[in-house]
Scaffold this active site. Sequence first.
Site, short mmCIF file in Angstrom:
data_model
loop_
_atom_site.label_atom_id
_atom_site.label_comp_id
_atom_site.label_asym_id
_atom_site.label_seq_id
_atom_site.Cartn_x
_atom_site.Cartn_y
_atom_site.Cartn_z
CG ASN A 2 8.91 -45.65 -20.10
OD1 ASN A 2 9.05 -46.02 -21.26
ND2 ASN A 2 7.96 -44.82 -19.74
NE ARG A 23 6.49 -44.23 -24.71
CZ ARG A 23 5.25 -44.55 -24.49
NH1 ARG A 23 4.70 -45.56 -25.11
NH2 ARG A 23 4.52 -43.88 -23.64
CB CYS A 24 12.05 -42.55 -19.71
SG CYS A 24 12.82 -41.46 -18.51
CB THR A 25 16.08 -39.25 -22.22
OG1 THR A 25 15.37 -38.98 -23.43
CG2 THR A 25 17.55 -38.97 -22.43
NE ARG A 27 16.52 -43.72 -24.98
CZ ARG A 27 15.59 -42.79 -25.13
NH1 ARG A 27 14.31 -43.09 -24.95
NH2 ARG A 27 15.91 -41.56 -25.50
#
Length: 114
Positions: free
Chosen positions: A7, A9-11, A14
């Site tokens: 995902n 948008r998830c740190t 990433r």
Amino acid sequence: MIQIYHNNRCTKSRQALEALETSRKAFEVIYYLETPPDLLQLKGLIEKLGVKPIELIRKTEKIYLEKYKNKSLSDEAWLEAMVQHSILIERPIVVSGNQAVVARPLEKINELLK
């Protein structure tokens, strides 16, 4: 081939993706919110992770708080909830062969990159 259920948008997700890129191993990115796993795929992930379905649920998500908080559901019902609402699936999940980890903390990826 290694797979990451990602995902963007998830740190943490990433960071896991970056770790895989740095490893220079071949991998596939699965954007599980866009192409969610079906029930059979989810059962396979659970088996590889060696966890109960409830352990893969993100308990801070709005949908969990609104629909599932304080409910005692069967494993099958939790699986169905994740199929219906893929945002409930903990991330990032990294899979290599018959092994998988939820890369929290990030160092868990190292178990698969040996």
